[in-house]
Design an enzyme around this catalytic site. Structure first.
Site, PDB file in Angstrom:
ATOM      1  CG  ASP A 446      20.555 -29.468  -6.305  1.00  0.00           C
ATOM      2  OD1 ASP A 446      20.897 -28.430  -5.718  1.00  0.00           O
ATOM      3  OD2 ASP A 446      19.692 -30.249  -5.855  1.00  0.00           O
ATOM      4  CD  GLU A 449      25.386 -25.601  -2.910  1.00  0.00           C
ATOM      5  OE1 GLU A 449      24.508 -25.152  -3.669  1.00  0.00           O
ATOM      6  OE2 GLU A 449      25.493 -26.804  -2.656  1.00  0.00           O
ATOM      7  CG  ASP A 569      16.523 -27.146  -0.530  1.00  0.00           C
ATOM      8  OD1 ASP A 569      16.243 -27.188  -1.737  1.00  0.00           O
ATOM      9  OD2 ASP A 569      17.247 -27.976   0.035  1.00  0.00           O
TER      10      ASP A 569
END
Length: 929
Positions: A446, A449, A569
């Site tokens: 996770d 980015e 999300d």
């Protein structure tokens, strides 16, 4: 001094003029230069063509022009054309060839001087299906389809856009498009208007930790590829265009044109010719990498939550699913299991290792799996072994010679540099160590980015704790100052980052920070998650030699070769439910077919009705997982009785079609075919479905038509031409010759799923865990056009030892079956052709039932034969039954006359899956139309 001041004023005036034009109806591109002229082109030794381009008139808007460019054109395959344009004199940043293996163009550096212009004798470069043509002055190029003469891409300037621009930090190129072209792709973003791109919406590509609830902004992944579908004289033609470039970019789609504005790298275009949508994805994934093989259990249902405070809560979740008789294969932990949010650790109080191992032993014995989260940021903590070993191996991204400091969940962190081979080795070792501590079955990567709670150059504050433990953990507590001193931190052109033109270093790594070998974060930013996926895949595969399962939030071109994806999300809202379908379908086009969204929404808590409807969609996502936020109330599927009922229905169907889903993952791995597909993949000639984003197909013929709006107890579904049979009640059929919108009943616990004609669907009997469902007998559902005198149907089945690293035939532990069926002259026939049946035979799998739908006649089956032997009426265990179909919509509704049909079921069979079989019977014809 006065002269230089005048120059500055003049430049500012020019820039201001350009900006005014940007906001007028004329595009900025009309003001930036006069393009390039082609001064030579000739064949290169590798079968490609090399040309040189010279700038026609220099200007300073967004920086200096690169004066001489090198053009390289090559038909790499019969259906793939590459057009590569870069600086002729020096190497520029490109997506690393070791991360995304592909042919390399000849090296740059040898340049034809101005005085050595060669006469241009080449007019076009033709391949089997694609033709590259060009205009020399000003230089533009076009790509045409040989078979129908259609122009697919044309950079020749017109009133909508200007000439090609190539500067160090600003590249611009445009193409004309026909108004009726349907365009898909260019992600990752949340598209409220559905899968088909809408003119004048913003499409920015730059990986950001921006919640998926933000519509039409750059999100977690970067996929600069689009598919273009056109209907030419009633025949469909699809192709795709990839601009392989990892730098930030804005893509402006205006309906009749498309413009790329990129802040670095090169123009590296790949055109794939199709012509079917499936051909396009096949050709695209043959370039970027085939989707990863998935273990069978990954197709089961997954449950996760941020906020499972201790192990006993997790144990209770597993037990509650079992009590509620809702299938569950995989239980997940967000970072609750960690010690202080630190990677590769266990909280000794809430997740004591001894108790956790006992729990894992218990669930592993029944076939369940366990996956945990992992973030890239490594806590800066001198007593933390992972950090100590990372520092000793010098694995972090640097800023001015020191590891770049950021803040994520553990507090101050450094980020590993996955472009560095030493980092890949260190990461593999940490995963191995953690696996010895806890036998996890996969990893969830996770925040890659990369996400940073702070921006700029930061230091750890003296005299106060950071984070303090009070308030949300995502508030920056480091002492930070903005970095604005370099053109890498403040590029001349501002992409529309996060939808507000945020700085490219906002809440991520400073873009002037350096990776291995001096690579700038500015260039490599959007491949961080991709490079981490590759390193994680290598590590997991080396531990036990098993097929890895990795779930990554950030993705890039080629990520599907290593990882699955969830859409990040989202919200517990009807809009997030609707948008999830478009995002899922896009990722199938991107070559990442194992994809799904957080079922019932990540936050805030969904309503009971919404959660009912969401599991009815999510049960058919390729990756099916319920996940919720720390701050939301609990939303496991058993929390509401009505949701539990919907889950048993929808997941019950999923677990029965697992053999079909697993075969789709095999097809995806072999050909790139998406698991979940837009309707136009199977019906490309049916233009009505080009924008359809509220329904989807699994494979070519299994259609899901869910309720996506509050308070609805019926759904309007689009049915392409042909016969469709309801999977929950196979006597119900929708039949039309031209295609039709049909309103179907859809009470709260009910989802409409239909199977198309000419299909053979292999199913099993389901269960609460995929391992258990896998041992049950098979059945085949065979569909013919309703009431047709003649028909033909096919299906496939792939089976293997699903934890083997490779998914392929030829290893003695896999079987592939082609199923066929026909009806004609009153006789129904079905047969199989088995490849490598040994594995299926060793498992003892049998086909126990066949259901044949759409047969003309009364349904009185007689003269049944299996493998050439008649089945006598005395054989009591074989039971034949038939029911007449009732048409929700039939041909008579289209004025085509009535056409009765029946479903015939034969049960009590014992035909071995691993052995060729033949079966036939005669149909009664009395009462037939």
């Amino acid at each position: 001094a006065m002269a230089s001041l005048k120059t500055v004023v003049s430049s500012l005036s020019l820039l201001l003029f350009a900006l005014i034009l940007c906001f007028s109806t004329v595009q900025c591109s009309n003001t930036i230069g006069k393009g390039y002229r082609l001064i030579s082109i000739e064949e290169s030794p590798d079968g490609g063509f090399i040309g040189y381009l010279q700038v026609k008139q220099k200007n300073k808007i967004y920086g200096s022009d690169i004066t001489t460019l090198r053009l390289y054109v090559k038909h790499e395959t019969d259906n793939r054309l590459r057009v590569h344009i870069t600086d002729a004199r020096k190497q520029r940043w490109e997506v690393p060839y070791n991360l995304l293996p592909r042919e390399q163009p000849p090296p740059v550096g040898k340049v034809i001087g101005k005085s050595r212009k060669s006469p241009i004798t080449v007019q076009e470069i033709s391949g089997s299906e694609l033709i590259f043509s060009f205009t020399a002055d000003p230089f533009s190029f076009a790509v045409k389809r040989k078979s129908n003469g259609q122009t697919l891409f044309n950079t020749s300037s017109n009133e909508a856009f200007g000439e090609m621009v190539f500067k160090d930090q600003y590249l611009e190129i445009s193409t004309s498009l026909p108004k009726d072209a349907s365009i898909y792709g260019l992600g990752e973003n949340s598209q409220a208007n559905g899968i088909k791109l809408v003119p004048n919406e913003p499409y920015t590509l730059y990986t950001e930790d921006v919640s998926a609830i933000n519509l039409n902004t750059d999100l977690y992944g970067s996929h600069p590829v689009y598919m273009d579908l056109r209907n030419v004289g009633g025949k469909a033609y699809a192709h795709a265009v990839l601009l392989l470039n990892s730098n930030g970019m804005d893509v402006f789609y205006r309906g009749t044109s498309l413009t790329y504005k990129v802040i670095g790298g090169v123009f590296d275009f790949y055109f794939v010719a199709g012509p079917s949508p499936l051909d396009v994805v096949d050709q695209y994934t043959s370039l970027i990498g085939r989707p990863a093989p998935m273990p069978y259990w990954s197709l089961g249902f997954h449950q996760c939550r941020w906020g499972y405070h201790n192990l006993s809560v997790v144990e209770d979740v597993v037990d509650s699913y079992k009590k509620a008789k809702i299938p569950l294969d995989v239980i997940w932990n967000d970072d609750d299991h960690m010690d202080g949010h630190k990677d590769f650790t266990l909280n000794p109080i809430s997740y004591p290792r001894e108790k956790l191992l006992k729990f894992l032993d218990r669930i592993h014995k029944i076939g369940m799996k366990y996956i945990v989260i992992n973030d890239p940021g490594i806590g800066v903590n001198a007593s933390y072994g992972v950090y100590q070993r990372a520092m000793a191996n010098d694995v972090f991204i640097k800023y001015e010679g020191k590891p770049f400091l950021a803040q994520v969940w553990p507090g101050p962190v450094y980020f590993p540099d996955f472009l560095n081979p030493k980092t890949v080795a260190w990461w593999g070792d940490e995963i191995r160590r953690f696996h010895e501590l806890v036998p996890i079955d996969g990893l969830w990567i996770d925040m890659n980015e990369v996400s940073n709670f702070c921006s700029g150059l930061c230091t750890i504050p003296k005299g106060k704790q950071c984070p303090s433990g009070e308030g949300p953990g995502w508030v920056c507590c480091l002492d930070c100052k903005n970095i604005t001193k370099t053109r890498w931190d403040e590029p001349p052109y501002k992409i529309n980052a996060t939808g507000v033109k945020a700085p490219v270093g906002f809440k991520t790594i400073a873009t002037s920070a350096l990776h291995y070998n001096g690579v700038r974060e500015y260039d490599a930013h959007s491949i961080y998650g991709f490079s981490e996926s590759i390193a994680t895949h290598k590590a997991l595969q080396s531990i036990e030699g098993k097929r890895p399962f990795i779930l990554s939030r950030s993705t890039f071109v080629g990520s599907g070769k290593y990882a699955a994806h969830w859409t990040g999300d989202n919200q517990g809202t009807w809009q997030s439910l609707q948008v999830s379908i478009s995002t899922m379908l896009n990722f199938g086009i991107f070559g990442v077919p194992m994809v799904g969204s957080d079922i019932c929404g990540f936050y805030p808590q969904p309503t009971e009705e919404l959660c009912n409807r969401w599991i009815e969609v999510g049960a058919f996502y390729p990756f099916s997982r319920d996940h919720a936020n720390y701050y939301s109330p609990r939303q496991e599927l058993y929390q509401w009785d009505t949701v539990a009922e919907s889950a048993r229905n929808a997941l019950g169907m999923r677990y029965r079609i697992l053999p079909f889903l697993y075969t789709l993952t095999y097809e995806a791995h072999m050909t790139g075919a998406p698991i979940a597909r837009p309707l136009f993949f199977s019906f490309p000639e049916y233009t009505e479905c080009y924008g359809s984003s509220r329904q989807f197909l699994l494979g070519s013929s299994f259609m899901v038509s869910p309720v996506l709006e509050k308070g609805k107890t019926e759904v309007e579904a689009l049915f392409p031409p042909g016969s469709w049979y309801h999977m929950f009640d196979m006597t119900q059929a929708v039949v039309s010759k031209k295609g039709k919108r049909v309103t179907l009943p859809a009470p709260l616990n009910f989802v409409n799923v239909h199977l198309y004609q000419n299909t053979i669907l292999p199913m099993q009997q389901g269960g609460l865990i995929s391992k258990e469902a896998r041992t049950t007998p098979f059945s085949l559902v065979i569909t013919f056009p309703a009431g047709a005198s003649e028909g033909y149907a096919t299906g496939k089945l792939y089976l293997d030892e699903d934890e083997l690293p490779e998914m392929k035939l030829g290893n003695g532990q896999s079987t592939y079956v082609d199923f066929y069926a026909s009806v004609g002259n009153g006789t129904v026939k079905m047969w199989s052709q088995v490849k490598e049946g040994k594995f299926a035979l060793s498992k003892g799998w049998v086909i126990e039932k066949v259901s044949v739908l759409g047969l003309k006649g009364t349904g009185q089956a007689s003269e049944i034969e299996i493998n050439g032997s008649p089945v006598s009426n005395e054989e009591k265990k074989i039971v034949v039954s038939s029911k007449e179909h009732s048409y929700v919509i039939g041909l008579e509704d289209e004025g085509e006359g009535e056409n009765k049909s029946v479903m015939v079921e034969v049960q009590g069979l014992e035909m071995l899956v691993g052995k060729d079989f033949k079966m036939s019977w005669k149909m009664g014809i009395s009462g037939a139309n």
